[in-house]
Design an enzyme around this catalytic site. Structure first.
Site, PDB file in Angstrom:
ATOM      1  N   TYR A 180     -64.650 -11.751  57.520  1.00 19.28           N
ATOM      2  CA  TYR A 180     -63.405 -12.213  56.919  1.00 19.28           C
ATOM      3  C   TYR A 180     -62.835 -10.902  55.814  1.00 19.28           C
ATOM      4  O   TYR A 180     -61.816 -10.898  55.718  1.00 19.28           O
ATOM      5  CB  TYR A 180     -63.549 -13.544  56.189  1.00 19.28           C
ATOM      6  CG  TYR A 180     -62.267 -13.921  55.181  1.00 19.28           C
ATOM      7  CD1 TYR A 180     -61.261 -14.502  55.547  1.00 19.28           C
ATOM      8  CD2 TYR A 180     -62.853 -13.891  53.725  1.00 19.28           C
ATOM      9  CE1 TYR A 180     -60.334 -14.639  54.862  1.00 19.28           C
ATOM     10  CE2 TYR A 180     -61.876 -14.104  52.894  1.00 19.28           C
ATOM     11  CZ  TYR A 180     -60.450 -14.567  53.313  1.00 19.28           C
ATOM     12  OH  TYR A 180     -59.315 -15.047  52.591  1.00 19.28           O
ATOM     13  N   ASP A 234     -48.437 -21.999  62.281  1.00 16.55           N
ATOM     14  CA  ASP A 234     -48.783 -22.607  63.559  1.00 16.55           C
ATOM     15  C   ASP A 234     -49.443 -23.971  63.337  1.00 16.55           C
ATOM     16  O   ASP A 234     -50.015 -24.664  64.256  1.00 16.55           O
ATOM     17  CB  ASP A 234     -49.729 -21.632  64.525  1.00 16.55           C
ATOM     18  CG  ASP A 234     -51.136 -21.300  63.886  1.00 16.55           C
ATOM     19  OD1 ASP A 234     -51.124 -21.906  62.710  1.00 16.55           O
ATOM     20  OD2 ASP A 234     -51.909 -20.671  64.581  1.00 16.55           O
TER      21      ASP A 234
HETATM   22  N1  LIG Z   1     -57.339 -20.356  48.485  1.00 16.19           N
HETATM   23  C1  LIG Z   1     -58.417 -19.334  48.103  1.00 16.19           C
HETATM   24  O1  LIG Z   1     -59.083 -19.571  47.154  1.00 16.19           O
HETATM   25  C2  LIG Z   1     -57.859 -17.976  48.726  1.00 16.19           C
HETATM   26  C3  LIG Z   1     -58.756 -16.843  48.094  1.00 16.19           C
HETATM   27  C4  LIG Z   1     -58.464 -15.535  48.414  1.00 16.19           C
HETATM   28  C5  LIG Z   1     -57.401 -15.319  49.741  1.00 16.19           C
HETATM   29  N2  LIG Z   1     -56.686 -16.289  49.993  1.00 16.19           N
HETATM   30  C6  LIG Z   1     -55.769 -16.155  50.980  1.00 16.19           C
HETATM   31  O2  LIG Z   1     -54.488 -16.612  50.486  1.00 16.19           O
HETATM   32  C7  LIG Z   1     -53.942 -16.816  51.767  1.00 16.19           C
HETATM   33  C8  LIG Z   1     -53.421 -18.600  51.814  1.00 16.19           C
HETATM   34  O3  LIG Z   1     -54.578 -19.324  51.907  1.00 16.19           O
HETATM   35  P1  LIG Z   1     -54.643 -20.870  51.612  1.00 16.19           P
HETATM   36  O4  LIG Z   1     -55.729 -20.948  50.776  1.00 16.19           O
HETATM   37  O5  LIG Z   1     -53.435 -21.445  51.321  1.00 16.19           O
HETATM   38  O6  LIG Z   1     -55.069 -21.322  53.052  1.00 16.19           O
HETATM   39  P2  LIG Z   1     -54.393 -22.278  54.097  1.00 16.19           P
HETATM   40  O7  LIG Z   1     -55.312 -22.432  55.292  1.00 16.19           O
HETATM   41  O8  LIG Z   1     -54.072 -23.673  53.622  1.00 16.19           O
HETATM   42  O9  LIG Z   1     -53.234 -21.274  54.564  1.00 16.19           O
HETATM   43  C9  LIG Z   1     -52.910 -20.463  55.779  1.00 16.19           C
HETATM   44  C10 LIG Z   1     -51.986 -21.048  56.744  1.00 16.19           C
HETATM   45  O10 LIG Z   1     -51.713 -20.110  57.733  1.00 16.19           O
HETATM   46  C11 LIG Z   1     -51.533 -20.855  58.859  1.00 16.19           C
HETATM   47  N3  LIG Z   1     -52.014 -19.999  60.028  1.00 16.19           N
HETATM   48  C12 LIG Z   1     -53.228 -19.740  60.325  1.00 16.19           C
HETATM   49  N4  LIG Z   1     -53.299 -18.801  61.385  1.00 16.19           N
HETATM   50  C13 LIG Z   1     -51.980 -19.058  61.824  1.00 16.19           C
HETATM   51  C14 LIG Z   1     -51.271 -17.889  62.884  1.00 16.19           C
HETATM   52  N5  LIG Z   1     -51.981 -17.291  63.699  1.00 16.19           N
HETATM   53  N6  LIG Z   1     -49.991 -18.209  62.854  1.00 16.19           N
HETATM   54  C15 LIG Z   1     -49.347 -18.761  61.851  1.00 16.19           C
HETATM   55  N7  LIG Z   1     -49.932 -19.620  61.065  1.00 16.19           N
HETATM   56  C16 LIG Z   1     -51.069 -19.412  61.014  1.00 16.19           C
HETATM   57  C17 LIG Z   1     -52.387 -22.116  58.729  1.00 16.19           C
HETATM   58  O11 LIG Z   1     -51.828 -23.124  59.378  1.00 16.19           O
HETATM   59  C18 LIG Z   1     -52.209 -22.251  57.345  1.00 16.19           C
HETATM   60  O12 LIG Z   1     -51.008 -23.253  57.104  1.00 16.19           O
HETATM   61  C19 LIG Z   1     -54.747 -16.627  53.132  1.00 16.19           C
HETATM   62  O13 LIG Z   1     -54.407 -15.545  53.568  1.00 16.19           O
HETATM   63  C20 LIG Z   1     -56.078 -16.488  52.412  1.00 16.19           C
HETATM   64  O14 LIG Z   1     -56.857 -15.560  52.987  1.00 16.19           O
HETATM   65  C21 LIG Z   1     -56.998 -17.730  49.688  1.00 16.19           C
END
Ligand SMILES: NC(=O)c1ccc[n+]([C@@H]2O[C@H](COP(=O)([O-])OP(=O)(O)OC[C@H]3O[C@@H](n4cnc5c(N)ncnc54)[C@H](O)[C@@H]3O)[C@@H](O)[C@H]2O)c1
Length: 312
Positions: free
Chosen positions: A145, A32
């Site tokens: 979270y 989104d």
């Molecule tokens: N980056 C980290 O260190 C880390 C650590 C642990 C877990 N994670 C998990 O990895 C995943 C990716 O994280 P990231 O760091 O790439 O974050 P990010 O915010 O870059 O990616 C999340 C994506 O989800 C999209 N999104 C959010 N809500 C949405 C919805 N309702 N419908 C459709 N799209 C939606 C956002 O636009 C974004 O592009 C997440 O689930 C996060 O919880 C990340």
């Protein structure tokens, strides 16, 4: 193979999309764009094997999409990723991370997907007593979270029992690399990189001895790809290096990569911050053949190179 990536325009999701396209697959991303961006997918959007659907995962259109596409594997990365925002607005967090996961699982079943690979977080361990945290350590969520990520994991297991859809959960430590926004769990790498390249002040909270386990995004993508195969069904694996890096050391490495003076300021520790974290990667090695390959010094250099070349 046809694959669906929720959150495909985000930091990790866009790297996963690039890797899957490079491996010759057909990839569909659903996002989104609430925190992700089309810029992250600039390369992917040039491929005729890639499609981006600008869609909330809770929109019933996702079910129609998967029913038509029939993706073999769904990588579920879309999430509300900010711990602080989850504390300020737990209901919003649950809507995206719990309701959104239920909606994604319904869509995956409707499209007869073989497997869902889910990105969970080390936040689910709370304040662990053993570091590196073993793969079978008890969970103890201390933020909305962490609770929503753990609920999502429960949904995966429940959908497997109810509908037979396979899953693997990857418990990500602090992921860093190009395209990361400063708001994420490992946002500190991009915050320091941007500040040190711009010559603006940097601040360490506490005395700089707090530790985290930084894992490079390409290594995480490799873990996701492996989890999309036939191994690790019904299991959760830590994806981290097992190495604790202090804030002070991280700052030195990034200052070196940015060619900037290594002189951070210090401020009071932030309430609720964990003193130490690292997770044991051995079970992921045994279960998925995964191992982290990019050391932190190389990874922060690659991140600084990307930040330097990025249009501002
Ligand atoms: N980056 C980290 O260190 C880390 C650590 C642990 C877990 N994670 C998990 O990895 C995943 C990716 O994280 P990231 O760091 O790439 O974050 P990010 O915010 O870059 O990616 C999340 C994506 O989800 C999209 N999104 C959010 N809500 C949405 C919805 N309702 N419908 C459709 N799209 C939606 C956002 O636009 C974004 O592009 C997440 O689930 C996060 O919880 C990340």
């Amino acid at each position: 193979m046809r694959l669906l990536v929720t959150g495909g325009a985000g930091f990790i999701g866009s790297h996963l999309v690039d890797r899957m396209l490079a491996d010759g697959h057909e990839v569909v991303a659903v996002d989104d764009l609430s925190s992700g961006s089309r810029d992250n997918l600039a390369g992917a959007l040039r491929s005729d094997r890639f499609t981006l659907h600008e869609l909330d995962i809770r929109d019933p259109a996702l079910i129609r999409l998967t029913a038509e596409l029939r993706p073999e594997v769904v990588f579920h990365l879309a999430a509300q990723i900010s711990v602080r925002r989850s504390v300020a607005d737990p209901v919003h967090d649950a809507r995206i991370n719990v309701e959104g996961t239920a909606a994604t699982l319904v869509a995956a079943c409707e499209g007869s997907a073989r497997k869902v690979v889910f990105a969970s977080s080390v936040a689910t361990y709370g304040r662990p007593t053993t570091i590196p945290v073993p793969g079978d350590a008890p969970t103890d969520p201390r933020s909305p979270y962490a609770a929503s990520k753990l609920s999502a994991e429960t949904y995966l297991a429940m959908f497997r029992a109810l509908h037979g859809i396979e899953y693997t959960t990857l418990v990500l430590s602090n992921v860093y690399g190009p395209r990361q926004s400063p708001d994420g769990e490992a946002g500190v790498v991009s915050i320091f990189t941007d500040a040190l390249l711009a010559g603006t002040p940097t601040v360490l909270y506490g005395d700089g001895t707090q530790t985290r386990d930084y894992v490079y995004v390409d290594d995480v993508v490799d873990g996701l790809v492996r989890a999309g195969g036939s191994e690790g069904n019904g299991r959760r694996f830590n994806l981290g290096t097992g190495i604790q890096t202090t804030d002070r050391r991280l700052h030195s490495l990034i200052a070196d990569a940015a060619g900037a003076p290594d002189k951070p300021g210090f401020a009071q520790p932030r309430e609720g911050d964990l003193p130490a974290m690292a997770v044991d990667p051995v079970p992921a090695n045994e279960g998925l053949g995964w191992e982290p390959r990019v050391d932190l010094s190389t990874g922060v250099k690659l991140t600084a190179e990307w930040a330097r070349s990025r249009p501002r």
